[in-house]
Scaffold this motif. Structure first.
Motif, PDB file in Angstrom:
ATOM      1  N   MET A   1       0.881  -1.053  -0.040  1.00  0.00           N
ATOM      2  CA  MET A   1       0.076  -0.170  -0.006  1.00  0.00           C
ATOM      3  C   MET A   1       1.031   1.293   0.035  1.00  0.00           C
ATOM      4  O   MET A   1       1.882   1.223   0.637  1.00  0.00           O
ATOM      5  N   ILE A   2       0.334   2.348  -0.735  1.00  0.00           N
ATOM      6  CA  ILE A   2       1.092   3.515  -0.763  1.00  0.00           C
ATOM      7  C   ILE A   2       0.504   4.558   0.102  1.00  0.00           C
ATOM      8  O   ILE A   2      -0.564   4.470   0.283  1.00  0.00           O
ATOM      9  N   GLN A   3       1.273   5.174   1.022  1.00  0.00           N
ATOM     10  CA  GLN A   3       1.151   6.085   1.918  1.00  0.00           C
ATOM     11  C   GLN A   3       1.534   7.378   1.545  1.00  0.00           C
ATOM     12  O   GLN A   3       2.529   7.713   1.047  1.00  0.00           O
ATOM     13  N   VAL A   4       0.763   8.327   1.411  1.00  0.00           N
ATOM     14  CA  VAL A   4       0.820   9.675   1.329  1.00  0.00           C
ATOM     15  C   VAL A   4       0.567  10.706   2.435  1.00  0.00           C
ATOM     16  O   VAL A   4      -0.217  10.784   3.206  1.00  0.00           O
ATOM     17  N   ILE A   5       1.826  11.083   2.945  1.00  0.00           N
ATOM     18  CA  ILE A   5       1.879  11.955   4.281  1.00  0.00           C
ATOM     19  C   ILE A   5       2.247  13.354   3.949  1.00  0.00           C
ATOM     20  O   ILE A   5       2.924  13.569   3.106  1.00  0.00           O
ATOM     21  N   GLY A   6       1.354  14.259   4.435  1.00  0.00           N
ATOM     22  CA  GLY A   6       1.328  15.636   4.351  1.00  0.00           C
ATOM     23  C   GLY A   6       0.412  16.460   4.977  1.00  0.00           C
ATOM     24  O   GLY A   6      -0.428  15.861   5.980  1.00  0.00           O
ATOM     25  N   PHE A   7      -0.161  17.704   4.455  1.00  0.00           N
ATOM     26  CA  PHE A   7      -1.205  18.450   4.935  1.00  0.00           C
ATOM     27  C   PHE A   7      -1.981  18.554   4.059  1.00  0.00           C
ATOM     28  O   PHE A   7      -1.822  18.792   2.737  1.00  0.00           O
ATOM     29  N   ASN A  44      11.952   5.648  10.132  1.00  0.00           N
ATOM     30  CA  ASN A  44      11.743   5.092   9.052  1.00  0.00           C
ATOM     31  C   ASN A  44      11.481   5.786   7.753  1.00  0.00           C
ATOM     32  O   ASN A  44      12.094   5.415   6.565  1.00  0.00           O
ATOM     33  N   CYS A  45      10.895   6.849   7.612  1.00  0.00           N
ATOM     34  CA  CYS A  45      10.878   7.678   6.362  1.00  0.00           C
ATOM     35  C   CYS A  45      12.140   8.286   6.118  1.00  0.00           C
ATOM     36  O   CYS A  45      12.651   8.309   5.078  1.00  0.00           O
ATOM     37  N   ALA A  46      12.864   8.699   7.276  1.00  0.00           N
ATOM     38  CA  ALA A  46      14.153   9.177   7.045  1.00  0.00           C
ATOM     39  C   ALA A  46      15.266   8.322   6.433  1.00  0.00           C
ATOM     40  O   ALA A  46      15.997   8.656   5.264  1.00  0.00           O
ATOM     41  N   GLN A  47      15.138   6.997   6.728  1.00  0.00           N
ATOM     42  CA  GLN A  47      16.063   5.994   6.408  1.00  0.00           C
ATOM     43  C   GLN A  47      15.732   5.842   4.709  1.00  0.00           C
ATOM     44  O   GLN A  47      16.591   5.629   3.808  1.00  0.00           O
ATOM     45  N   PRO A  89       4.839  16.303  -0.059  1.00  0.00           N
ATOM     46  CA  PRO A  89       4.315  15.224   0.572  1.00  0.00           C
ATOM     47  C   PRO A  89       5.555  14.237   0.909  1.00  0.00           C
ATOM     48  O   PRO A  89       6.337  13.935  -0.154  1.00  0.00           O
ATOM     49  N   ILE A  90       5.507  13.182   1.765  1.00  0.00           N
ATOM     50  CA  ILE A  90       6.340  12.055   1.857  1.00  0.00           C
ATOM     51  C   ILE A  90       5.472  11.036   1.311  1.00  0.00           C
ATOM     52  O   ILE A  90       4.329  10.687   1.907  1.00  0.00           O
ATOM     53  N   VAL A  91       5.831  10.421   0.260  1.00  0.00           N
ATOM     54  CA  VAL A  91       5.083   9.345  -0.391  1.00  0.00           C
ATOM     55  C   VAL A  91       5.965   7.976  -0.014  1.00  0.00           C
ATOM     56  O   VAL A  91       7.170   8.087  -0.653  1.00  0.00           O
ATOM     57  N   ARG A  92       5.259   7.003   0.617  1.00  0.00           N
ATOM     58  CA  ARG A  92       6.052   5.833   0.714  1.00  0.00           C
ATOM     59  C   ARG A  92       5.376   4.579   0.485  1.00  0.00           C
ATOM     60  O   ARG A  92       4.258   4.545   0.577  1.00  0.00           O
ATOM     61  N   GLN A  93       6.164   3.765  -0.060  1.00  0.00           N
ATOM     62  CA  GLN A  93       5.742   2.333  -0.382  1.00  0.00           C
ATOM     63  C   GLN A  93       6.691   1.261   0.088  1.00  0.00           C
ATOM     64  O   GLN A  93       7.627   1.320  -0.272  1.00  0.00           O
ATOM     65  N   GLY A  94       6.169   0.533   1.181  1.00  0.00           N
ATOM     66  CA  GLY A  94       7.263  -0.387   1.746  1.00  0.00           C
ATOM     67  C   GLY A  94       8.289   0.405   2.412  1.00  0.00           C
ATOM     68  O   GLY A  94       8.077   1.218   3.099  1.00  0.00           O
ATOM     69  N   ARG A  95       9.705  -0.176   1.967  1.00  0.00           N
ATOM     70  CA  ARG A  95      10.887   0.784   2.560  1.00  0.00           C
ATOM     71  C   ARG A  95      11.076   1.726   1.677  1.00  0.00           C
ATOM     72  O   ARG A  95      12.356   2.396   1.892  1.00  0.00           O
ATOM     73  N   GLU A  96      10.518   1.954   0.509  1.00  0.00           N
ATOM     74  CA  GLU A  96      10.819   3.102  -0.323  1.00  0.00           C
ATOM     75  C   GLU A  96      10.122   4.443   0.035  1.00  0.00           C
ATOM     76  O   GLU A  96       8.814   4.312   0.306  1.00  0.00           O
ATOM     77  N   ALA A  97      10.607   5.441  -0.354  1.00  0.00           N
ATOM     78  CA  ALA A  97       9.968   6.819   0.074  1.00  0.00           C
ATOM     79  C   ALA A  97      10.489   7.965  -0.828  1.00  0.00           C
ATOM     80  O   ALA A  97      11.549   7.934  -1.272  1.00  0.00           O
ATOM     81  N   SER A  98       9.713   8.853  -1.236  1.00  0.00           N
ATOM     82  CA  SER A  98      10.062   9.932  -1.916  1.00  0.00           C
ATOM     83  C   SER A  98       9.331  11.239  -1.084  1.00  0.00           C
ATOM     84  O   SER A  98       8.566  11.002  -0.315  1.00  0.00           O
ATOM     85  N   GLU A 103       7.549  13.154  -9.051  1.00  0.00           N
ATOM     86  CA  GLU A 103       6.708  12.163 -10.084  1.00  0.00           C
ATOM     87  C   GLU A 103       7.249  11.179 -10.651  1.00  0.00           C
ATOM     88  O   GLU A 103       6.666   9.943 -10.749  1.00  0.00           O
ATOM     89  N   ALA A 104       8.520  11.139 -10.669  1.00  0.00           N
ATOM     90  CA  ALA A 104       9.016  10.029 -11.419  1.00  0.00           C
ATOM     91  C   ALA A 104       9.267   8.462 -10.501  1.00  0.00           C
ATOM     92  O   ALA A 104       8.676   7.452 -10.695  1.00  0.00           O
ATOM     93  N   ALA A 105       9.236   9.025  -9.115  1.00  0.00           N
ATOM     94  CA  ALA A 105       9.208   7.907  -8.124  1.00  0.00           C
ATOM     95  C   ALA A 105       7.848   7.313  -7.701  1.00  0.00           C
ATOM     96  O   ALA A 105       7.650   6.310  -7.746  1.00  0.00           O
ATOM     97  N   TRP A 106       6.964   8.518  -7.910  1.00  0.00           N
ATOM     98  CA  TRP A 106       5.407   8.066  -7.818  1.00  0.00           C
ATOM     99  C   TRP A 106       5.086   7.232  -8.948  1.00  0.00           C
ATOM    100  O   TRP A 106       4.346   6.314  -8.853  1.00  0.00           O
ATOM    101  N   LYS A 107       5.610   7.450 -10.339  1.00  0.00           N
ATOM    102  CA  LYS A 107       5.184   6.429 -11.148  1.00  0.00           C
ATOM    103  C   LYS A 107       5.768   5.108 -11.020  1.00  0.00           C
ATOM    104  O   LYS A 107       5.028   4.225 -11.447  1.00  0.00           O
ATOM    105  N   SER A 108       6.922   5.136 -10.552  1.00  0.00           N
ATOM    106  CA  SER A 108       7.498   3.520 -10.266  1.00  0.00           C
ATOM    107  C   SER A 108       6.878   2.710  -9.210  1.00  0.00           C
ATOM    108  O   SER A 108       6.439   1.668  -9.161  1.00  0.00           O
TER     109      SER A 108
END
Length: 115
Positions: A1-7, A44-47, A89-98, A103-108
């Protein structure tokens, strides 16, 4: 699952949510105003994003208002105390985050989510 963290009012967070919605991908949206990151979640997000410095919005209004450019401080403690200091936003999926407009990371992430 993809998480979008922001305001909710952050334009880039809205852009990320719209990006995934247009592709029919369900995401978990975490509003930092209601649910600030905890210590382990921040770590986790920082890593995943390449370190705490990558999460800090050093150009933002909150950073300037606090005068952090001219102080010595513990970055982790400041980010935990004030979520407004985070780049969103911080967008994360598993151990990957942007962080930010990536947008390139979001596409992958979207491609992996569909498979």
């Amino acid at each position: 699952m993809i998480q979008v963290i922001g305001f909710k009012k952050c334009r880039l967070t809205q852009k990320a949510l719209r990006f995934f919605q247009e592709r029919g991908i369900k995401v978990q949206n975490l509003d930092l105003a209601e649910h600030p990151l905890g210590g382990r979640e921040l770590d986790n997000c920082a890593q995943a994003a390449g370190g705490l410095a990558g999460l800090a919005d050093t150009e933002g209004a909150a950073w300037n208002r606090k005068g952090l450019a001219h102080m010595e401080f513990d970055l982790r403690e400041e980010l935990l105390a004030d979520p407004g200091l985070l780049r969103t936003p911080i967008v994360r999926q598993g151990r990957e985050a942007s962080v930010g407009d990536a947008e390139a990371a979001w596409k992958s992430m979207a491609a992996r989510e569909k498979t």
